[in-house]
Scaffold this active site. Structure first.
Site, mmCIF file in Angstrom:
data_model
loop_
_atom_site.group_PDB
_atom_site.id
_atom_site.type_symbol
_atom_site.label_atom_id
_atom_site.label_comp_id
_atom_site.label_asym_id
_atom_site.label_seq_id
_atom_site.Cartn_x
_atom_site.Cartn_y
_atom_site.Cartn_z
ATOM 1 N N PRO A 1 -3.558 -11.385 10.783
ATOM 2 C CA PRO A 1 -3.422 -11.670 12.219
ATOM 3 C C PRO A 1 -4.065 -9.956 12.087
ATOM 4 C CG PRO A 1 -0.915 -12.499 12.022
ATOM 5 C CD PRO A 1 -1.580 -12.002 10.237
ATOM 6 N N ASP A 2 -4.394 -8.942 13.476
ATOM 7 C CA ASP A 2 -4.569 -8.085 14.217
ATOM 8 C C ASP A 2 -3.394 -7.754 15.054
ATOM 9 O OD1 ASP A 2 -5.351 -5.683 14.801
ATOM 10 O OD2 ASP A 2 -7.279 -6.006 14.101
ATOM 11 N N ASP B 1 -4.202 -6.672 5.371
ATOM 12 C CA ASP B 1 -5.451 -6.545 6.199
ATOM 13 C C ASP B 1 -5.446 -8.227 5.102
ATOM 14 O OD1 ASP B 1 -6.543 -5.042 7.740
ATOM 15 O OD2 ASP B 1 -7.694 -3.923 5.380
ATOM 16 N N LYS C 1 -11.095 -2.954 19.115
ATOM 17 C CA LYS C 1 -9.652 -3.095 19.492
ATOM 18 C C LYS C 1 -9.161 -3.241 20.898
ATOM 19 C CE LYS C 1 -8.218 -2.367 14.632
ATOM 20 N NZ LYS C 1 -6.854 -2.973 13.564
ATOM 21 N N ASN D 1 1.117 -1.116 0.140
ATOM 22 C CA ASN D 1 -0.272 -0.273 0.164
ATOM 23 C C ASN D 1 0.789 1.805 -0.171
ATOM 24 O OD1 ASN D 1 0.759 0.543 3.200
ATOM 25 N ND2 ASN D 1 -0.390 -1.318 3.007
ATOM 26 N N LYS E 1 8.547 -17.280 -10.678
ATOM 27 C CA LYS E 1 7.377 -15.561 -11.232
ATOM 28 C C LYS E 1 6.771 -16.636 -11.808
ATOM 29 C CE LYS E 1 8.273 -11.545 -14.180
ATOM 30 N NZ LYS E 1 9.187 -11.145 -15.050
#
Ligand code: C5P
Length: 394
Positions: free
Chosen positions: A302-303, A276, A338, A207, A286
């Site tokens: 996992p969070d 996530d 959380k 990201n 490749k």
């Protein structure tokens, strides 16, 4: 009236030209800057320049008859919150190390009751000379903070250690030195940056997180006296000074590194933009583009933050939430889900990659906006706020 007062001392060195810019930056950061120059410094830059930039008369002599009590060294050093010598020549460093006070600047350093920071600037041989190194060791033992020097091409044409740090770096170190030591003795563990989830040997899912906010918080926490471990996904940023950094790629690696370090930390701050999902079966080689379609199976990561927060004896946990809409509602929901005492929310589109941000802090007492500012300034505000609500030992 309440501006912090800095005495900026210039000694003889070509780097004195950079001190003009340093004054400008310090004035911009709201310091009152009073310049004192040695005789040698005036061969490199004029008091007129320094007076124009600082907005205050420049003091150059101990024997100034216009000072009513005849003691400019005592008056100036008492008014100062900080004395900075930039550039600090080898000769001046030697004087400081031996407590010699034979001109205005060396006298006011000896007479001070405030912190002293010096920015050495000299030829590389002078820097390396055992006498200079002995003097610097003595100054460090005396509690003087030494900023730099840098290495590179020198005014004399040689290359090596001895260049004065750039004005921006000096201004930053000066402000860093003034941060309240609110976290001395505390261990802070942070995550920062993106994660990279491999698809095959060369491709992956990641990201646009730059890591800037997390690195700024690591720096602010360190400035405030904490022992800081930064677990970072792939970024292009330099490790903040005196911060222990562990580099990872994937969310699973980040999770493992966090779990390995979390039991001994007092505070955990999850700033990373953790993926996530990861690819269930990344290809070792490749993937060839000979086929028309490719379906990737993704499985949940996992969070990390939620798992740390639900440990039996968790550290004080702080989260970040970057939302693209409905920030107030989504961020508070996330905080409760959380089980976090503090969550810091921002609008993703404004934050990603930028040096600036605008934040909202969410905690049990409500919401607290932090207006738009550079990320380091915000990081320092976050850490000061955290110190207020941090309940202390686990
Ligand atoms: O992705 P999300 O908005 O849920 O992130 C909120 C907080 O949770 C952030 O502090 C982030 O670092 C943390 N987090 C985590 N592990 C994940 C996802 C998010 O630690 N897998």
């Amino acid at each position: 009236m309440n501006k912090p007062q800095i005495v900026l001392g210039l000694t003889g060195g070509i780097a004195a030209y950079k001190s003009a810019e340093l004054v400008r930056l310090l004035v911009k950061q709201n310091y009152a800057v009073h310049v004192a120059m040695t005789e040698a410094a005036m061969h490199f830059i004029t008091p007129t320049t320094m007076q124009a930039l600082s907005g205050h008369p420049v003091i150059t002599s101990q024997w100034d008859a216009s000072v009513s009590n005849g003691m400019p060294h005592i008056n100036m050093s008492r008014a100062a919150n900080l004395i900075v010598i930039a550039p600090a020549s080898a000769d001046f460093i030697a004087k400081l190390a031996h407590g010699i006070a034979d001109d205005l600047l060396s006298t006011l350093c000896l007479a001070r009751n405030c912190p002293l920071l010096i920015a050495p600037a000299m030829n590389k041989e002078m820097w390396q000379h055992p006498a200079t190194q002995r003097n610097l060791a003595q100054l460090e033992a005396d509690g003087v903070q030494i900023m730099g020097p840098d290495s590179g091409i020198q005014a004399c044409g040689e290359e090596g250690l001895g260049r004065m740090l750039e004005p921006e770096q000096l201004a930053q170190l000066i402000t860093a030195s003034r941060q309240p030591k609110l976290f001395t003795g505390k261990k802070i563990l942070l995550t920062a940056g993106p994660t990279y989830e491999a698809i095959d040997a060369v491709r992956g899912i990641t990201n646009r997180s730059s890591g800037k906010m997390g690195y700024a918080i690591a720096q602010a926490a360190r400035e405030m006296g904490a022992e800081v471990t930064l677990i970072s996904g792939p970024t292009t940023l330099a490790t903040p000074r005196d911060v222990h950094q562990i580099n990872v790629q994937s969310a699973i690696q980040m999770y493992d590194a966090v779990m390995h370090n979390v039991l001994t930390c007092d505070i955990f701050i999850g700033v990373a933009a953790v993926a996530d999902f990861r690819v269930a079966h990344p290809n070792e080689q490749k993937i060839k583009n000979s086929r028309n379609n490719l379906t990737l199976e993704l499985v949940s990561n996992p969070d990390i933050l939620a798992q740390v927060a639900s440990l039996p004896n968790p550290p004080f946990c702080v989260g970040f939430a970057a939302e693209s809409e409905n920030l107030t509602e989504y961020a508070e929901q996330k905080r409760l889900a959380k089980k976090l005492p503090l969550l810091i929310g921002n609008i993703a589109q404004q934050a990603i990659g930028s040096d600036y941000n605008e934040l909202i802090l969410f905690d049990d007492t409500g919401i607290h906006p932090l207006p738009r500012s550079d990320k380091l300034t915000l990081a320092r505000s976050i850490m000061r706020y955290m110190a207020q609500i941090y309940p202390g030992d686990k």
